[in-house]
Design a protein around this motif. Structure first.
Motif, mmCIF file in Angstrom:
data_model
loop_
_atom_site.group_PDB
_atom_site.id
_atom_site.type_symbol
_atom_site.label_atom_id
_atom_site.label_comp_id
_atom_site.label_asym_id
_atom_site.label_seq_id
_atom_site.Cartn_x
_atom_site.Cartn_y
_atom_site.Cartn_z
ATOM 1 N N VAL A 204 0.822 -1.209 0.000
ATOM 2 C CA VAL A 204 0.000 0.000 0.000
ATOM 3 C C VAL A 204 0.858 1.262 0.000
ATOM 4 C CG1 VAL A 204 -1.733 1.305 1.279
ATOM 5 C CG2 VAL A 204 -1.933 -1.185 1.085
ATOM 6 N N LEU A 205 1.842 1.335 0.887
ATOM 7 C CA LEU A 205 2.644 2.559 0.990
ATOM 8 C C LEU A 205 3.435 2.854 -0.285
ATOM 9 C CD1 LEU A 205 3.925 2.513 4.687
ATOM 10 C CD2 LEU A 205 1.989 3.738 3.691
ATOM 11 N N PRO A 206 4.096 1.875 -0.920
ATOM 12 C CA PRO A 206 4.776 2.202 -2.195
ATOM 13 C C PRO A 206 3.827 2.709 -3.280
ATOM 14 C CG PRO A 206 5.610 0.139 -1.311
ATOM 15 C CD PRO A 206 4.425 0.511 -0.470
ATOM 16 N N MET A 207 2.581 2.230 -3.272
ATOM 17 C CA MET A 207 1.610 2.694 -4.264
ATOM 18 C C MET A 207 1.012 4.054 -3.900
ATOM 19 S SD MET A 207 -0.361 -0.938 -4.851
ATOM 20 C CE MET A 207 -1.506 -0.245 -6.028
ATOM 21 N N SER A 208 1.253 4.508 -2.685
ATOM 22 C CA SER A 208 0.608 5.724 -2.183
ATOM 23 C C SER A 208 1.555 6.915 -2.147
ATOM 24 C CB SER A 208 0.048 5.470 -0.776
ATOM 25 O OG SER A 208 -0.820 4.361 -0.772
ATOM 26 N N ARG A 209 2.619 6.862 -2.904
ATOM 27 C CA ARG A 209 3.568 7.967 -2.874
ATOM 28 C C ARG A 209 2.954 9.315 -3.261
ATOM 29 N NH1 ARG A 209 8.832 4.982 -5.647
ATOM 30 N NH2 ARG A 209 9.278 3.571 -3.896
ATOM 31 N N PRO A 210 2.082 9.391 -4.261
ATOM 32 C CA PRO A 210 1.500 10.705 -4.588
ATOM 33 C C PRO A 210 0.754 11.331 -3.426
ATOM 34 C CG PRO A 210 1.100 9.145 -6.359
ATOM 35 C CD PRO A 210 1.657 8.354 -5.224
ATOM 36 N N VAL A 211 -0.149 10.568 -2.789
ATOM 37 C CA VAL A 211 -0.939 11.147 -1.706
ATOM 38 C C VAL A 211 -0.079 11.375 -0.476
ATOM 39 C CG1 VAL A 211 -1.712 8.951 -0.717
ATOM 40 C CG2 VAL A 211 -3.161 10.973 -0.521
ATOM 41 N N LEU A 212 0.921 10.548 -0.252
ATOM 42 C CA LEU A 212 1.817 10.779 0.880
ATOM 43 C C LEU A 212 2.622 12.063 0.680
ATOM 44 C CD1 LEU A 212 3.177 7.179 1.625
ATOM 45 C CD2 LEU A 212 1.426 8.460 2.877
ATOM 46 N N GLY A 213 2.980 12.352 -0.566
ATOM 47 C CA GLY A 213 3.658 13.612 -0.843
ATOM 48 C C GLY A 213 2.766 14.809 -0.579
ATOM 49 N N PHE A 276 9.031 17.764 -3.262
ATOM 50 C CA PHE A 276 7.819 16.952 -3.232
ATOM 51 C C PHE A 276 7.031 17.073 -4.524
ATOM 52 C CE2 PHE A 276 8.296 16.668 1.417
ATOM 53 C CZ PHE A 276 8.007 15.318 1.572
ATOM 54 N N GLN A 277 7.115 18.207 -5.216
ATOM 55 C CA GLN A 277 6.412 18.354 -6.482
ATOM 56 C C GLN A 277 6.932 17.355 -7.504
ATOM 57 O OE1 GLN A 277 7.367 21.804 -8.899
ATOM 58 N NE2 GLN A 277 5.222 22.145 -9.357
ATOM 59 N N ARG A 278 8.224 17.150 -7.513
ATOM 60 C CA ARG A 278 8.808 16.184 -8.443
ATOM 61 C C ARG A 278 8.309 14.771 -8.153
ATOM 62 N NH1 ARG A 278 13.285 13.019 -8.083
ATOM 63 N NH2 ARG A 278 13.889 14.044 -6.130
ATOM 64 N N HIS A 279 8.237 14.414 -6.883
ATOM 65 C CA HIS A 279 7.777 13.075 -6.516
ATOM 66 C C HIS A 279 6.287 12.893 -6.835
ATOM 67 C CE1 HIS A 279 11.372 11.442 -4.649
ATOM 68 N NE2 HIS A 279 11.574 12.610 -4.074
ATOM 69 N N ILE A 280 5.500 13.933 -6.649
ATOM 70 C CA ILE A 280 4.072 13.816 -6.933
ATOM 71 C C ILE A 280 3.836 13.602 -8.421
ATOM 72 C CG2 ILE A 280 1.883 15.071 -6.916
ATOM 73 C CD1 ILE A 280 2.818 16.404 -4.345
ATOM 74 N N ILE A 281 4.531 14.373 -9.248
ATOM 75 C CA ILE A 281 4.349 14.228 -10.687
ATOM 76 C C ILE A 281 4.864 12.878 -11.166
ATOM 77 C CG2 ILE A 281 5.041 15.176 -12.931
ATOM 78 C CD1 ILE A 281 5.118 17.922 -11.629
ATOM 79 N N ALA A 282 6.010 12.441 -10.603
ATOM 80 C CA ALA A 282 6.588 11.163 -11.035
ATOM 81 C C ALA A 282 5.720 9.975 -10.638
ATOM 82 C CB ALA A 282 7.985 10.996 -10.461
ATOM 83 N N GLY A 283 5.023 10.093 -9.501
ATOM 84 C CA GLY A 283 4.230 8.962 -9.029
ATOM 85 C C GLY A 283 2.743 9.158 -9.161
#
Length: 291
Positions: A204-213, A276-283
């Motif tokens: 769950v956590l690896p798939m939730s990187r966008p919302v966690l960001g 965090f913007q980079r991580h949100i867009i990437a994931g």
């Protein structure tokens, strides 16, 4: 079926249409960029002006003489390293507590479906209807004298961390994201022998990187820019965060030095948002299922 836009493909195919389109597009982008970046430029260059120039009317767009001493004075006179560290400790603790407890609660309400889960979720969402100002006094009385153990949390980072955990908006945001995760992936983890905690940690956590960001940005910015609550729970000036210290220590300080301190205080949040913007867009498609 083609999608209808403001400018038709036929118009863009003509040289004049392309020229008009790109001219308007460039002008709009430049105007928006100036609207957002000019206040930043004005603040950064304002700290480099002399005290007389910053108070001059009409103001000067570019400093006539560049003075970098305001930044060093702000760093030393306003004790910025100490207050920045206080802010980092308070924001990092609140962020970690929110991620741990809000993620666990959202996962339980979304996937474990406990008894009376909807009632609990409804009660949590009902707190969003209560004005934040109405909760200040009850929260202060609670941290000043914790029930049962009768311990005061004043001048303690726990006074920031514990109230930050009760964030109904971030919890609901996490739950809605968990609701959209594909069920077949979780069932595959269960077939492989993964328990509830293992599924949460490894799937769950690896798939939730966008919302966690997104939750991380909300949690950190909320603590970093908060003023009233830290002012109440940190009577000791040496333990106050940067948002409170800038106001408390601004007496008998030159305006240019105060502006320089504000610039320095804003740098960590700007850098954090860019990361965090980079991580949100990437994931952004981390929770999708590939066929």
């Amino acid at each position: 079926m083609s999608t209808r836009t403001l400018v038709s493909p036929a118009t863009l195919a003509r040289p004049r249409g392309r020229a008009v389109y790109w001219t308007v597009f460039t002008a709009v982008v430049v105007l928006f960029a100036l609207a957002f970046l000019f206040p930043v430029y004005w603040m950064v260059t304002g700290a480099m002006k002399s005290p007389d120039e910053i108070a001059r009317t009409p103001p000067t767009l570019v400093p006539r003489h560049w003075h970098l001493g305001a930044y060093t004075d702000a760093w030393d006179l306003m004790q910025l390293p100490q207050h920045l560290w206080n802010t980092v400790v308070q924001a990092a603790g609140a962020w970690a507590c929110q991620l741990v407890f809000c993620t666990a609660a959202a996962y339980a309400l979304s996937k474990l479906r406990p008894a009376f889960g909807r009632v609990v979720l409804g009660g949590i969402l009902a707190t969003l209807m209560v004005p934040a100002q109405a909760l200040v006094v009850p929260k202060y009385l609670t941290v000043a004298d914790l029930p049962l153990i009768h311990t005061s949390l004043l001048d303690d980072p726990l006074a920031i961390w514990l109230p930050a955990v009760a964030n109904a908006f971030n919890l609901y945001l996490l739950k809605r994201f968990f609701d959209q995760l594909p069920r077949d992936v979780l069932e595959a983890a269960e077939i492989d022998g993964a328990g509830r905690l293992r599924t949460l940690w490894s799937v769950v956590l690896p798939m939730s990187r966008p919302v966690l960001g997104v939750v991380s940005i909300f949690a950190l910015v909320a603590v970093w820019q908060d003023f009233l609550w830290p002012l109440m729970v940190f009577p000791d000036t040496g333990k106050q965060p940067i948002s409170v210290a800038l106001v408390q220590l601004s007496q008998n300080i030159q305006l240019t030095v105060l502006i320089a301190a504000m610039v320095i205080a804003s740098i960590p949040m700007v850098a954090l948002f860019l990361v965090f913007q980079r991580h949100i867009i990437a994931g952004i498609s981390a929770g999708s299922t590939k066929g």
